[in-house]
Design a protein around this motif. Structure first.
Motif, PDB file in Angstrom:
ATOM      1  N   ARG A  37      -7.976  17.332 -11.055  1.00  0.00           N
ATOM      2  CA  ARG A  37      -6.930  17.720 -10.118  1.00  0.00           C
ATOM      3  C   ARG A  37      -5.686  16.857 -10.285  1.00  0.00           C
ATOM      4  NH1 ARG A  37      -9.934  21.298  -9.203  1.00  0.00           N
ATOM      5  NH2 ARG A  37     -10.881  22.012  -7.295  1.00  0.00           N
ATOM      6  N   PHE A  38      -4.605  17.364  -9.680  1.00  0.00           N
ATOM      7  CA  PHE A  38      -3.341  16.640  -9.573  1.00  0.00           C
ATOM      8  C   PHE A  38      -3.027  16.558  -8.086  1.00  0.00           C
ATOM      9  CE2 PHE A  38       1.271  16.666  -9.137  1.00  0.00           C
ATOM     10  CZ  PHE A  38       1.617  15.609  -9.956  1.00  0.00           C
ATOM     11  N   TYR A  39      -2.614  15.386  -7.628  1.00  0.00           N
ATOM     12  CA  TYR A  39      -2.325  15.163  -6.211  1.00  0.00           C
ATOM     13  C   TYR A  39      -0.950  14.529  -6.056  1.00  0.00           C
ATOM     14  CZ  TYR A  39      -7.461  15.257  -5.918  1.00  0.00           C
ATOM     15  OH  TYR A  39      -8.787  15.595  -6.028  1.00  0.00           O
ATOM     16  N   LEU A  40      -0.325  14.808  -4.942  1.00  0.00           N
ATOM     17  CA  LEU A  40       0.830  14.065  -4.462  1.00  0.00           C
ATOM     18  C   LEU A  40       0.353  13.383  -3.190  1.00  0.00           C
ATOM     19  CD1 LEU A  40       3.569  16.832  -4.777  1.00  0.00           C
ATOM     20  CD2 LEU A  40       3.182  14.917  -6.335  1.00  0.00           C
ATOM     21  N   CYS A  41       0.765  12.130  -2.970  1.00  0.00           N
ATOM     22  CA  CYS A  41       0.319  11.447  -1.758  1.00  0.00           C
ATOM     23  C   CYS A  41       1.303  10.336  -1.390  1.00  0.00           C
ATOM     24  CB  CYS A  41      -1.089  10.890  -1.918  1.00  0.00           C
ATOM     25  SG  CYS A  41      -1.266   9.668  -3.226  1.00  0.00           S
ATOM     26  N   ASN A  42       1.144   9.831  -0.169  1.00  0.00           N
ATOM     27  CA  ASN A  42       1.988   8.739   0.296  1.00  0.00           C
ATOM     28  C   ASN A  42       1.256   7.408   0.348  1.00  0.00           C
ATOM     29  OD1 ASN A  42       4.506   9.983   0.582  1.00  0.00           O
ATOM     30  ND2 ASN A  42       3.783  11.024   2.419  1.00  0.00           N
ATOM     31  N   ALA A  43      -0.062   7.429   0.180  1.00  0.00           N
ATOM     32  CA  ALA A  43      -0.852   6.199   0.128  1.00  0.00           C
ATOM     33  C   ALA A  43      -1.961   6.409  -0.889  1.00  0.00           C
ATOM     34  CB  ALA A  43      -1.441   5.888   1.495  1.00  0.00           C
ATOM     35  N   VAL A  44      -2.164   5.405  -1.746  1.00  0.00           N
ATOM     36  CA  VAL A  44      -3.225   5.513  -2.756  1.00  0.00           C
ATOM     37  C   VAL A  44      -3.850   4.136  -2.975  1.00  0.00           C
ATOM     38  CG1 VAL A  44      -1.641   5.208  -4.707  1.00  0.00           C
ATOM     39  CG2 VAL A  44      -3.811   6.406  -5.049  1.00  0.00           C
ATOM     40  N   ASP A  45      -5.164   4.140  -3.154  1.00  0.00           N
ATOM     41  CA  ASP A  45      -5.898   2.905  -3.414  1.00  0.00           C
ATOM     42  C   ASP A  45      -6.907   3.203  -4.514  1.00  0.00           C
ATOM     43  OD1 ASP A  45      -6.800   0.217  -2.997  1.00  0.00           O
ATOM     44  OD2 ASP A  45      -8.498   1.021  -1.873  1.00  0.00           O
ATOM     45  N   LEU A  46      -6.866   2.435  -5.593  1.00  0.00           N
ATOM     46  CA  LEU A  46      -7.775   2.613  -6.722  1.00  0.00           C
ATOM     47  C   LEU A  46      -8.705   1.412  -6.793  1.00  0.00           C
ATOM     48  CD1 LEU A  46      -8.640   4.078  -9.372  1.00  0.00           C
ATOM     49  CD2 LEU A  46      -6.936   2.667 -10.528  1.00  0.00           C
ATOM     50  N   LYS A  47     -10.010   1.690  -6.797  1.00  0.00           N
ATOM     51  CA  LYS A  47     -11.003   0.630  -6.937  1.00  0.00           C
ATOM     52  C   LYS A  47     -11.861   0.941  -8.159  1.00  0.00           C
ATOM     53  CE  LYS A  47     -11.482  -0.859  -2.155  1.00  0.00           C
ATOM     54  NZ  LYS A  47     -10.422  -0.215  -1.507  1.00  0.00           N
ATOM     55  N   VAL A  48     -12.100  -0.087  -8.963  1.00  0.00           N
ATOM     56  CA  VAL A  48     -12.994   0.044 -10.114  1.00  0.00           C
ATOM     57  C   VAL A  48     -14.369  -0.403  -9.640  1.00  0.00           C
ATOM     58  CG1 VAL A  48     -13.469  -0.696 -12.469  1.00  0.00           C
ATOM     59  CG2 VAL A  48     -11.095  -0.424 -11.699  1.00  0.00           C
ATOM     60  N   ARG A  49     -15.350   0.454  -9.822  1.00  0.00           N
ATOM     61  CA  ARG A  49     -16.718   0.178  -9.372  1.00  0.00           C
ATOM     62  C   ARG A  49     -17.653   0.102 -10.578  1.00  0.00           C
ATOM     63  NH1 ARG A  49     -15.963  -1.109  -4.079  1.00  0.00           N
ATOM     64  NH2 ARG A  49     -14.990   0.565  -2.925  1.00  0.00           N
ATOM     65  N   THR A  50     -18.684  -0.706 -10.464  1.00  0.00           N
ATOM     66  CA  THR A  50     -19.726  -0.757 -11.499  1.00  0.00           C
ATOM     67  C   THR A  50     -21.067  -0.591 -10.823  1.00  0.00           C
ATOM     68  OG1 THR A  50     -19.833  -3.153 -11.367  1.00  0.00           O
ATOM     69  CG2 THR A  50     -18.423  -2.238 -13.066  1.00  0.00           C
ATOM     70  N   GLU A  51     -21.933   0.140 -11.475  1.00  0.00           N
ATOM     71  CA  GLU A  51     -23.272   0.350 -10.955  1.00  0.00           C
ATOM     72  C   GLU A  51     -24.210   0.611 -12.127  1.00  0.00           C
ATOM     73  OE1 GLU A  51     -25.414   3.619  -8.174  1.00  0.00           O
ATOM     74  OE2 GLU A  51     -23.570   2.751  -7.397  1.00  0.00           O
ATOM     75  N   GLY A  52     -25.181  -0.252 -12.305  1.00  0.00           N
ATOM     76  CA  GLY A  52     -26.139  -0.078 -13.389  1.00  0.00           C
ATOM     77  C   GLY A  52     -25.511  -0.056 -14.766  1.00  0.00           C
ATOM     78  N   GLY A  53     -24.455  -0.838 -14.969  1.00  0.00           N
ATOM     79  CA  GLY A  53     -23.793  -0.879 -16.261  1.00  0.00           C
ATOM     80  C   GLY A  53     -22.737   0.196 -16.458  1.00  0.00           C
ATOM     81  N   ASP A  54     -22.660   1.160 -15.555  1.00  0.00           N
ATOM     82  CA  ASP A  54     -21.634   2.209 -15.637  1.00  0.00           C
ATOM     83  C   ASP A  54     -20.405   1.800 -14.834  1.00  0.00           C
ATOM     84  OD1 ASP A  54     -23.174   3.970 -17.184  1.00  0.00           O
ATOM     85  OD2 ASP A  54     -24.148   4.793 -15.399  1.00  0.00           O
ATOM     86  N   VAL A  55     -19.248   2.148 -15.341  1.00  0.00           N
ATOM     87  CA  VAL A  55     -17.987   1.891 -14.644  1.00  0.00           C
ATOM     88  C   VAL A  55     -17.429   3.237 -14.182  1.00  0.00           C
ATOM     89  CG1 VAL A  55     -15.629   1.038 -14.882  1.00  0.00           C
ATOM     90  CG2 VAL A  55     -17.498  -0.143 -16.042  1.00  0.00           C
ATOM     91  N   TYR A  56     -17.019   3.277 -12.910  1.00  0.00           N
ATOM     92  CA  TYR A  56     -16.363   4.481 -12.400  1.00  0.00           C
ATOM     93  C   TYR A  56     -15.228   4.063 -11.476  1.00  0.00           C
ATOM     94  CZ  TYR A  56     -19.128   3.964  -8.075  1.00  0.00           C
ATOM     95  OH  TYR A  56     -19.695   3.506  -6.928  1.00  0.00           O
ATOM     96  N   TYR A  57     -14.396   5.025 -11.130  1.00  0.00           N
ATOM     97  CA  TYR A  57     -13.213   4.770 -10.319  1.00  0.00           C
ATOM     98  C   TYR A  57     -13.336   5.499  -8.995  1.00  0.00           C
ATOM     99  CZ  TYR A  57     -11.590   3.466 -14.917  1.00  0.00           C
ATOM    100  OH  TYR A  57     -11.488   2.895 -16.150  1.00  0.00           O
ATOM    101  N   GLU A  58     -12.915   4.818  -7.940  1.00  0.00           N
ATOM    102  CA  GLU A  58     -12.858   5.414  -6.609  1.00  0.00           C
ATOM    103  C   GLU A  58     -11.389   5.426  -6.198  1.00  0.00           C
ATOM    104  OE1 GLU A  58     -14.055   4.183  -2.093  1.00  0.00           O
ATOM    105  OE2 GLU A  58     -15.478   3.680  -3.692  1.00  0.00           O
TER     106      GLU A  58
END
Length: 104
Positions: A37-58
């Motif tokens: 998807r593509f979004y427009l927003c006025n507030a954004v927070d990106l967190k990098v998460r790791t779980e069991g050796g995998d990296v994902y983004y929230e």
């Protein structure tokens, strides 16, 4: 409904979505793009998460508009995306969006 009717319907939805985007982009601060998807927003927070050796983004967004032609309501109070793919976050330069005055 024929294939041609369906194609015309989808073309109209896409054109309407693009027009809506042009109307609303000026009220948002950030453009966020994920693989889905593509979004427009006025507030954004990106967190990098790791779980069991995998990296994902929230990605958490507030006061958002979603580019999705099949969605009946594109304005949302908040949205959260979890993804293993790249995320692009850009601050929108509003001066680039203004149409020059005919007098100048």
């Amino acid at each position: 409904m024929s294939a041609e009717d369906l194609e015309q319907y989808e073309s109209k939805l896409e054109l309407d979505l693009y027009r809506e985007y042009k109307d609303v982009v000026g009220i948002f601060t950030y453009a966020v793009e994920t693989e889905r998807r593509f979004y427009l927003c006025n507030a954004v927070d990106l967190k990098v998460r790791t779980e069991g050796g995998d990296v994902y983004y929230e990605v958490s967004m507030g006061d958002a508009w979603v580019w999705d032609m099949y969605r009946p309501a594109r304005f949302v109070k908040s949205a959260k995306v979890l993804t293993f793919r790249d995320v692009s976050i850009e601050e929108i330069a509003h001066s680039d969006l203004q149409v020059p005055d005919d007098e100048g």
